[in-house]
Design a protein around this motif. Structure first.
Motif, mmCIF file in Angstrom:
data_model
loop_
_atom_site.group_PDB
_atom_site.id
_atom_site.type_symbol
_atom_site.label_atom_id
_atom_site.label_comp_id
_atom_site.label_asym_id
_atom_site.label_seq_id
_atom_site.Cartn_x
_atom_site.Cartn_y
_atom_site.Cartn_z
ATOM 1 N N ASN A 2 48.573 24.555 14.447
ATOM 2 C CA ASN A 2 48.150 24.712 15.744
ATOM 3 C C ASN A 2 49.512 24.137 16.680
ATOM 4 O O ASN A 2 50.156 23.380 16.445
ATOM 5 N N ASP A 3 49.284 24.718 17.994
ATOM 6 C CA ASP A 3 50.627 24.435 18.868
ATOM 7 C C ASP A 3 50.175 23.163 19.161
ATOM 8 O O ASP A 3 48.898 22.377 19.533
ATOM 9 N N PRO A 4 51.365 22.205 19.345
ATOM 10 C CA PRO A 4 50.854 20.885 20.049
ATOM 11 C C PRO A 4 50.434 20.915 21.376
ATOM 12 O O PRO A 4 50.591 21.755 22.235
ATOM 13 N N GLN A 5 49.483 20.001 21.719
ATOM 14 C CA GLN A 5 48.734 20.248 22.609
ATOM 15 C C GLN A 5 48.946 18.725 23.379
ATOM 16 O O GLN A 5 48.584 17.559 23.023
ATOM 17 N N LEU A 6 49.205 18.806 24.677
ATOM 18 C CA LEU A 6 49.362 17.580 25.553
ATOM 19 C C LEU A 6 48.034 17.139 26.183
ATOM 20 O O LEU A 6 47.255 17.930 26.673
ATOM 21 N N LEU A 7 47.696 15.850 25.753
ATOM 22 C CA LEU A 7 46.217 15.452 26.364
ATOM 23 C C LEU A 7 46.375 14.996 27.575
ATOM 24 O O LEU A 7 46.708 14.043 27.935
ATOM 25 N N HIS A 8 46.186 15.730 28.563
ATOM 26 C CA HIS A 8 46.399 15.530 29.967
ATOM 27 C C HIS A 8 45.182 14.970 30.479
ATOM 28 O O HIS A 8 43.888 15.849 30.145
ATOM 29 N N GLU A 9 45.118 13.863 31.403
ATOM 30 C CA GLU A 9 43.909 13.538 32.030
ATOM 31 C C GLU A 9 43.287 14.550 32.818
ATOM 32 O O GLU A 9 41.967 14.613 33.044
ATOM 33 N N ASP A 10 43.963 15.743 33.474
ATOM 34 C CA ASP A 10 43.512 16.485 34.116
ATOM 35 C C ASP A 10 42.665 17.826 33.407
ATOM 36 O O ASP A 10 42.072 18.556 34.207
ATOM 37 N N ALA A 21 36.504 19.775 19.179
ATOM 38 C CA ALA A 21 38.036 19.423 19.443
ATOM 39 C C ALA A 21 37.984 17.958 18.715
ATOM 40 O O ALA A 21 38.999 17.693 18.030
ATOM 41 N N SER A 22 37.219 17.078 18.409
ATOM 42 C CA SER A 22 36.995 15.723 17.887
ATOM 43 C C SER A 22 36.722 16.137 16.539
ATOM 44 O O SER A 22 36.911 14.898 15.837
ATOM 45 N N ILE A 55 39.537 12.906 23.188
ATOM 46 C CA ILE A 55 39.745 13.233 21.611
ATOM 47 C C ILE A 55 40.160 12.052 20.923
ATOM 48 O O ILE A 55 39.684 11.872 19.826
ATOM 49 N N GLU A 56 41.216 11.500 21.242
ATOM 50 C CA GLU A 56 41.819 10.667 20.345
ATOM 51 C C GLU A 56 41.060 9.377 20.496
ATOM 52 O O GLU A 56 41.013 8.758 19.371
ATOM 53 N N HIS A 59 38.390 9.507 17.798
ATOM 54 C CA HIS A 59 38.889 8.845 16.526
ATOM 55 C C HIS A 59 38.993 7.783 16.269
ATOM 56 O O HIS A 59 38.843 7.084 15.141
#
Lengths: 100, 342
Positions: A2-10, A21-22, A55-56, A59
């Motif tokens: 999977n492509d890297p995904q920026l976990l963005h607040e927005d 996702a989790s 998501i993080e 975990h």
């Protein structure tokens, strides 16, 4: 991969998306919300919107519960203190850098 | 020889695990002193072992600890506890004898291949346990706990966390960076093995310090068919000679001359997007902060840049300079300490 995904607040996810996702069941997400471990926007479960960094957090919550043998209130307290510690450590690093 | 021949530890039939075949012809594995790792004597009771585990787990848990080797130490502690908390596993381990030393080359006792029998139900804690563990208790995934007769047990792999350092300029404009890391994969015989991977990580413009990038499935291997964990990269900024960031806002200290501060001036100020002209209002004092709206890190709502002015006194290096300062003192009676009651 999977492509890297920026976990963005927005960026936000609804309850089902969050569970998917989790990689956990929906009822676990609901449990985490009930203990204030996750703080979605919206009052009712069908309106919940979770910021992507949650998501993080899911975990981390599961790891702390499992590895340190904590109950959910303990996880909630632990994560709140860790957040504060993390923030303070980051500020500390920034200040040290600025002091040269 | 230092180690007397030992009775085979693998006895009886059946069991939950298959010991991983093939360890005998791999590079020598090292003995793990689980008692030493937990810091307990060999005759410690279950309560003491649990107490020691809890103490070390709090100290080295990767979500808690900042120590560089926290993850490795925590894995060791988990592995030691996995064995010592379980009476059957502990007994099997104890039967290896007490003459071994931590890190000593270790070969499983005679008979271990012919009569492989697992010890003590499923275990939990990830597929990252050592070769030593796998040689005694069986490798977990694909040939171990998950697929044994008592199987059906799946577990998601561990998440991994790392920091990725970028320049502020890259946060402003976006950048693609190669990131290398060591990951654990499950080998053909079901044994965990380490592999180095490199991925290209695209970091979009406008990232802020502390944000995380998720590389799904790039964490520790799962077992029993469970999915791999994720790799999370936390964004960290390299120290910058001119700017520093707070969230999306950028801060800079801007030196100005006394006459620019006193009379007002248009001066050139650096921003991440290039040089801009900044108006200094007349009568400005040192420490005044001026805002350049929208000149911080980009985003849905772009950050601002704040310029904190610092008045720099020109050095008086000639008679003419000194005379000028003296004339200022005469013409402009001024007590900067008037407010201090001195």
């Amino acid at each position: 991969m999977n492509d890297p995904q920026l976990l963005h607040e927005d960026d936000s996810l609804d309850l089902d998306e969050m569970a998917r996702a989790s990689g956990v069941r929906v009822d676990i997400i609901v449990e985490l919300v009930s203990h204030d471990i996750l703080q979605p926007r919206g009052h009712h479960a069908r309106e919940w919107r979770f910021p992507a960094p949650s998501i993080e957090r899911v975990h981390r919550a599961l790891r702390l519960r499992r590895d340190l043998d904590l109950n959910w209130p303990g996880v909630s307290l632990g994560l709140a203190l860790l957040d504060e510690l993390h923030d303070l450590r980051r500020r500390h690093r920034t200040l040290l850098r600025r002091l040269g | 020889m230092k180690h007397a021949p030992r009775a085979p530890i693998w006895e009886g039939e059946g069991g939950a695990f298959r010991a991983a075949a093939g360890y005998a012809d791999r590079s020598p594995m090292q003995y793990k002193d689980y008692y030493d790792i937990l810091g307990v004597p060999r005759d410690a009771d279950a309560a003491a072992i649990k107490r020691a585990y809890r103490k070390l787990a709090r100290k080295y848990h990767p979500d808690v600890s900042e120590e560089a080797d926290a993850e490795e130490r925590f894995k060791e502690v988990q592995e030691a506890y996995e064995v010592l908390k379980d009476a059957e596993k502990r007994e099997a381990y104890d039967r290896l004898g007490s003459n071994w030393r931590e890190g000593e080359p270790f070969t499983p006792p005679p008979g271990w291949e012919q009569d492989p029998r697992g010890h003590g139900g499923g275990f939990h804690g990830g597929a990252d346990f050592s070769d030593f563990f796998a040689s005694i208790f069986g490798a977990a995934p694909g040939g171990g706990a998950g697929s044994g007769p008592r199987g059906g047990f799946q577990m998601r792999g561990e998440d991994r966390n790392a920091r990725i350092r970028i320049r502020l300029e890259d946060a402003y404009a976006g950048v693609t960076r190669a990131f290398s890391f060591v990951t654990t994969e499950i080998g053909p015989r079901g044994e965990p093995q380490q592999a180095r991977k490199t991925v290209n990580v695209t970091i979009p413009k406008g990232v802020t310090e502390g944000q995380r990038i998720r590389l799904a499935g790039q964490g520790g291997a799962g077992f029993g068919g469970g999915p791999a964990g994720d790799l999370f990269l936390e964004i960290e900024f390299e120290p910058h000679a001119v700017f520093h960031a707070e969230g999306r806002d950028i801060h800079v200290e801007l030196p100005v001359a006394p006459w620019e501060a006193a009379l007002g001036a248009k001066v050139k100020a650096p921003t991440l997007g290039g040089t801009v002209e900044l108006s200094i209002p007349p009568g400005t004092q040192s420490g005044r902060r001026l805002r350049l709206a929208g000149r911080g890190l980009p985003g849905k709502v772009a950050g601002d840049q704040y310029a904190t002015l610092r008045i720099v006194t020109p050095p008086a290096t000639t008679d003419e300079h000194r005379e000028l300062y003296r004339r200022m003192a005469e013409l402009m009676p001024f007590d900067p300490r008037a407010g201090l009651g001195t």
